[in-house]
Design an enzyme around this catalytic site. Structure first.
Site, PDB file in Angstrom:
ATOM      1  CD  GLU A  48      -3.071   0.999   2.455  1.00  0.00           C
ATOM      2  OE1 GLU A  48      -4.022   1.761   2.553  1.00  0.00           O
ATOM      3  OE2 GLU A  48      -2.863  -0.048   3.330  1.00  0.00           O
ATOM      4  CE  LYS A 117      -7.442   1.005   2.726  1.00  0.00           C
ATOM      5  NZ  LYS A 117      -6.485   1.187   3.610  1.00  0.00           N
ATOM      6  CB  CYS A 179      -4.573  -2.359   4.208  1.00  0.00           C
ATOM      7  SG  CYS A 179      -3.765  -2.623   5.894  1.00  0.00           S
ATOM      8  CG  LEU A 358      22.785  -2.671  31.561  1.00  0.00           C
ATOM      9  CD1 LEU A 358      21.621  -2.987  30.835  1.00  0.00           C
ATOM     10  CD2 LEU A 358      23.807  -3.355  31.094  1.00  0.00           C
ATOM     11  CB  SER A 359      19.024   0.114  36.011  1.00  0.00           C
ATOM     12  OG  SER A 359      17.922  -0.699  35.496  1.00  0.00           O
TER      13      SER A 359
END
Length: 714
Positions: A48, A117, A179, A358-359
């Site tokens: 689409e 459409k 769709c 990064l905890s």
């Protein structure tokens, strides 16, 4: 009708189109058409709005977009390599001053038909009615005057435009859907099937939602089992510049049986699947159902648009055997979907990699594992699939023209920088967990302490106010306690962005990094985050994934990647580590929120998917949770109070990978005010009244000796 096979080879595609990337989109369209021809196909179905890209949004208003679409279509029509196949492509078209979302069919450098459409997608994150008008005249076709740049190429002045079907020389009819038209209650293929249309094509831009593919495949298969026919479904794949990831999976279905199915996720820019099918199977299937034949005898006919080609009997290939549908588990979807989305964003943004705070908690660990999955996918694409486009992209991102990745861990060191930013309230346990995971996945990892920055800010405040805030554990008030938590969180965001810009410079490398955040959908919904803390970033791959699914994904990663550090994350209690730990108190997420993550999952689904306000949520939960009415009412009130107070945070939420239907993302998906009355006077009064009625009814039942199931004890 002949009993001998009337074979034809057809092709469904997925393309990783990018909004407004007209040159790139043109190249990918050409590539799929040529691949389809090489595999013997006479019909190629695209996706689409593939010429301009589906996600142009307000760029659809610009005349530039329409002009460049026609220019790109002219390039396709003049390309002699694309002759000998019926091509379906998509673009916006202005007709009589109205903009339509259109399918364009062309064959041998001539436009055959333009179909607008009829049913537009306008729910959830879709906003097609903002830009387009649906074609309102069923079974009506009228002339469309072609623009000069097309007229000069095809020597056509006008072409058919409207709601019709394409008919070949050998009377094989082809109907078109786009769709949403598959998903509406009365799909166009129903009426077209009764008018003897044998082949249906669907050009789609359907994005990934966890567990959605099963529904999509089942819908197509059951639709064709009901009406009989050949369904060629093509779908966009990849991130075209927004929060959604289109999840491909092109397929061909015959009379309810699956003949071909493509991949749902992946790094390749194009994929073509083909199937050799017998059109007579459709006619034989339909004629055996007499009730269908009686309906067909009285159906209204569609206008036919003739195309100069013979379709059936041109295929010398063997008929394609039927296959079983292939589905990923939700854990696999989380493993591959966000990883593919991040890869598209990284390579198209031309940044040098990712930076992740990064905890030591499971959320940031999930993001790290998704990046590890991305690195595994890259190595596989380069090594096993020989994908030259992925290799070119990796070399461009690493600034290494001769580099070929062979080890996901080594590649992760180049792609991902992780950093543990500890304070006096952080524990050695979370620091060690973060370091162990970083070692397992291979990221370039740092562990730093940011207390000096936090103390400097507090000292500045004390200098001009003469006041020094304290944590609640040290005798401070609630407002002091919250401010001291927030300054830690916000400092991490500032430090994170600073490091992301300069860390490559400090390592003698070029380029800056995209900052990843790691707040899950439940925390976003509740507002359990600090505005402009590490929930803020450039991208959030888990922002619409619930804690329950994330835990399942992390456990799945242990079995896939074998990282020994994962067990510690699964065993740990979620905690922000922003308050001092004392003998009588240790901060945890669920205690802070007053709700468990499982409870938030149920509440989130009822709020968005089931459209429940406070009172109806209380009534629904009373049937779902085993809880006293007063306790249940208190939990519902607590949620909506927190939701109202924290709703403003959703307005600046980090762009998140959209894969859950109750995502509170304020941008186009969950449109609500951000200033609420947190008292919810009328709504909460209804809950209180319902509690009173329930308590009274319970008392009367007990007096009468009736249990909660309405039965008297024996």
């Amino acid at each position: 009708m002949s009993n001998s096979p009337l074979k034809v080879c057809v092709a469904a595609c997925s393309l990783n189109q990018w909004a407004l990337d007209f040159d790139g989109n043109y190249s990918r369209i050409c590539s799929t058409i040529i691949q389809a021809k090489e595999q013997g196909a006479l019909i190629r179905v695209g996706t689409e709005l593939e010429i301009c890209g589906y996600g142009c949004y307000d760029h659809f208003y610009e005349p530039d977009t329409l002009q460049h679409c026609w220019q790109t279509l002219a390039r396709l029509l003049t390309n002699a390599d694309l002759r000998g196949i019926l091509v379906f492509t998509g673009m916006p078209v202005m007709h009589r001053g109205v903009l339509y979302n259109c399918l364009v069919a062309f064959h041998n450098q001539k436009i055959v038909f333009i179909k607008p459409k009829r049913h537009l997608a306008n729910e959830l994150n879709y906003r097609e009615m903002r830009y387009f008008v649906n074609w309102k005249r069923a079974r009506h076709v009228e002339p469309f005057i072609l623009p000069k740049q097309i007229n000069s190429v095809t020597r056509q002045v006008k072409v058919p435009f409207g709601d019709g079907v394409i008919s070949t020389f050998d009377n094989v009819d082809i109907g078109c859907e786009s769709c949403e038209e598959l998903f509406v209650p009365h799909s166009p293929h129903i009426d077209m099937s009764l008018d003897d249309v044998a082949i249906f094509i669907n050009m789609s831009a359907s994005h990934h939602i966890l567990r959605k593919l099963n529904y999509r495949v089942d819908l197509i298969m059951h639709s064709m089992k009901k009406v009989g026919g050949i369904y060629i479904y093509s779908n966009q794949k990849g991130c075209d510049g927004d929060r959604t990831y289109f999840d491909g999976c092109p397929m061909v279905v015959v009379n309810g049986n699956l003949s071909a199915q493509g991949t749902q996720f992946g790094l390749q820019d194009t994929e073509v699947v083909t199937a050799c099918i017998d059109i007579n199977d459709v006619y034989n299937y339909r004629s055996s159902v007499m009730s269908r034949s009686h309906q067909a005898a009285s159906t209204e006919h569609y206008p036919r648009i003739n195309v100069d080609m013979v379709l059936g009997g041109q295929c010398e290939l063997d008929l394609t055997p039927f296959i079983e549908p292939r589905y990923h588990t939700p854990e696999e979807e989380i493993c591959y979907g966000p990883a593919s989305w991040l890869w598209d964003y990284l390579r198209r943004s031309k940044m040098a990699g990712f930076f992740l705070p990064l905890s030591g908690g499971i959320d940031s660990a999930s993001v790290a594992l998704i990046i590890s999955s991305m690195c595994h996918m890259i190595v596989y694409a380069v090594g096993e699939d020989n994908d030259n486009q992925v290799l070119r992209d990796v070399r461009a991102l690493t600034r290494l023209p001769n580099y070929t990745p062979t080890d996901p861990t080594e590649l992760c060191e180049r792609m991902l920088v992780t950093c543990y930013m500890g304070t006096q309230n952080s524990s050695k346990t979370t620091e060690n967990r973060a370091g162990a995971l970083a070692k397992d996945i291979g990221s370039y990892h740092m562990s730093i302490n940011i207390d000096s920055i936090i103390n400097a800010i507090i000292n500045v405040f004390s200098l001009f106010t003469g006041k020094s805030p304290k944590f609640k554990a040290h005798g401070g008030s609630q407002v002091e306690n919250m401010a001291l938590q927030n300054i830690q969180a916000r400092t991490r965001m500032v430090v994170g962005y600073f490091v992301a810009q300069l860390i490559n410079w400090s390592r003698g490398k070029s380029g800056s990094l995209l900052v990843l955040s790691s707040a899950n959908v439940d925390e976003n919904l509740m507002g359990y985050l600090t505005k402009y803390d590490c929930s803020s970033g450039d991208l959030n791959p888990i922002g619409s994934i619930c804690k329950r699914d994330l835990r399942s994904f992390v456990a799945h990663s242990k079995s896939v990647f074998g990282f020994p550090s994962i067990d510690a994350f699964l065993e740990a209690k979620p905690t922000a580590e922003l308050e001092p730990i004392t003998d009588g108190y240790e901060q945890t997420d669920e205690e802070d929120m007053g709700l468990t993550y499982d409870e938030l999952n149920d509440i989130g689904r009822l709020r968005k998917i089931e459209r429940c306000g406070p009172f109806y949520m209380y009534k629904r939960l009373s049937c779902m949770w085993e809880m006293e009415p007063k306790d249940l009412g208190d939990k519902v009130k607590l949620f909506f109070q927190k939701y109202a107070i924290n709703r403003h945070k959703a307005c600046v939420i980090t762009p998140s990978y959209l894969c859950e239907l109750y995502c509170p993302d304020d941008n186009r998906f969950d449109l609500r005010p951000f200033l609420y009355n947190p008292k919810w006077d009328v709504q909460f009064r209804e809950i209180d009244n319902s509690i009173k009625i329930g308590v009274l009814a319970k008392q009367q039942s007990m007096q009468a000796g009736i249990d909660k199931f309405g039965k008297k004890p024996i």
